[in-house]
Scaffold this active site. Structure first.
Site, short mmCIF file in Angstrom:
data_model
loop_
_atom_site.label_atom_id
_atom_site.label_comp_id
_atom_site.label_asym_id
_atom_site.label_seq_id
_atom_site.Cartn_x
_atom_site.Cartn_y
_atom_site.Cartn_z
N MET A 80 48.84 52.97 55.85
CA MET A 80 47.50 52.96 55.26
C MET A 80 46.52 53.73 56.16
SD MET A 80 47.30 48.99 54.00
CE MET A 80 48.16 48.28 55.39
N LYS B 244 48.19 47.47 43.26
CA LYS B 244 47.09 47.78 44.17
C LYS B 244 47.23 49.22 44.59
CE LYS B 244 47.54 43.43 46.49
NZ LYS B 244 47.61 42.89 47.83
N ASP C 105 53.83 45.57 42.37
CA ASP C 105 52.84 46.47 42.98
C ASP C 105 53.22 47.91 42.70
OD1 ASP C 105 51.32 44.54 44.14
OD2 ASP C 105 52.18 44.75 46.14
#
Ligand code: SAH
Length: 347
Positions: free
Chosen positions: A258, A144, A123
């Site tokens: 996030m 991602k 990732d």
């Protein structure tokens, strides 16, 4: 002990079965060595002529009996022998927590798993830039980024399982810890469903280490004795607004991953839930990476203060944010005292 030797152009004899030696061969080639192979101690199985006197013998621990005589001969004739671990087991998957983005924060187990891998699916949040130095594996970016998924989650799971079924030693390298908003549980389930052996190596989560990079301890005696880690991935639902009220009432540290895209909903939600507008808050962007930046402010005004902040970032809400400031002031005061003392002594 670790020893670095320039092997470019040097003749290295790698001993051990083909399966066990496959990664050692790649490692020595990558280091620039001219590699020769001896796959059985009887000496009957080797590719082409063997060097008269190799610079080094890399002895892979392949579990076969009978290597002793050769190693003894090396010792007698003064050829150095380096012990090498056998390649990773074929057909298995290791989910590796890569930490917040610097190889310094990889675990010893993670470094070993990377060294022993045939293929690594990584990732963007994992320390991927340094992978070529840590592994000779084929490196596959399934990275991602917010709003940009080149490979879907089910696509990743399929790739990982397929590679293991094809007999490879597979590492799935993820940012932070695989089980903290990392969908590690789903990837383990996919392996189990396909009958592929799978294990998980925990990593240093950004939820704790990124605040630490800014000097913020998530707990601190007499300041906060608990911390809650939230995902800000999706805007909060009504039900979660009720949770926020409960969360504010706990009086502990709130860490949000996030959370940049939903910063407005979060700060407004916490205010509506009764949290003080002057509650300290920090946004730490790109922890442990070039351009690391900390923005410190208060809940009520953070939306403006953090207007130009971008992902990846960790948000921290709570009194512990002040500890970083206090420590910085303290360190500055100490440094000032030292300077003073030095100038007095010098005078
Ligand atoms: N499993 C990971 C989290 C995955 S969710 C872990 O345990 O750390 C991805 C979020 O993690 C990002 O949106 C950001 O909030 C946070 N993050 C991960 N690495 C970071 C870094 N180096 N700096 C700032 N935030 C980071």
């Amino acid at each position: 002990m670790q020893l670095s030797i320039d092997l470019s152009g040097r003749e290295v004899l790698v001993t051990g079965s083909d399966a066990a030696a496959r990664q050692a061969v790649l490692r020595y080639r990558a280091a620039g060595a001219v590699v020769f192979r001896l796959s059985s101690p009887a000496g009957s199985r080797h590719d082409g002529p063997l060097p008269e006197r190799p610079f080094l013998v890399a002895a892979v621990d392949d579990g076969q009996p009978g290597w002793q005589a050769l190693l003894e001969r090396c010792r007698e004739t003064g050829i150095p022998v380096a012990s090498e671990p056998a390649a990773g087991a074929a057909g298995q998957v290791t989910l590796v927590g890569g930490g917040p983005g610097t190889t310094e924060l990889l675990t010893v187990a993670a470094v070993k798993a990377l060294r022993d891998a045939d293929i690594v699916f990584y990732d963007r949040l994992a320390p991927y830039q340094e992978l070529p130095a840590l592994s000779t594996a084929e490196l596959v970016d399934v990275g991602k980024r917010p709003g940009h998924h080149p490979v879907s989650q089910s696509g990743i799971e399929e790739l990982v399982v397929e590679a293991a079924l094809a007999g490879k030693n597979v590492v799935r390298l993820k940012g932070g810890d695989p089980y903290v908003f990392g969908r590690g549980g789903e990837e383990v389930a996919a392996c189990v469903k396909a009958g592929v052996p799978v294990r998980v190596i925990s990593g240093v989560t950004s939820a704790i280490s990124v605040p630490a990079a800014a000097g913020i301890p998530v707990t601190h005696r007499e300041v906060s004795h608990m911390f809650t880690v939230l995902s800000g991935h999706a805007p909060l639902t009504e039900k979660e607004h009720t949770h926020l009220a409960g969360l504010g009432g706990l009086g502990g540290t709130i860490v949000v991953l996030m959370g940049i895209g939903t910063l407005r909903q979060l700060t407004a939600g916490l205010r509506r839930a009764g949290m003080r507008a002057d509650m300290p808050m920090a946004v730490i962007e790109r922890g442990y990476r070039p351009g690391q930046r900390t923005t410190i402010g208060e809940l009520g005004t953070m939306m403006t203060a953090a207007a130009d902040c971008s992902s990846p970032a960790v948000l921290v809400i709570g009194e512990v944010v002040r500890v970083a400031g206090a420590n910085r002031d303290c360190a500055a005061a100490e440094a000032e005292l030292e300077r003073l003392a030095a100038s007095l002594l010098g005078a």
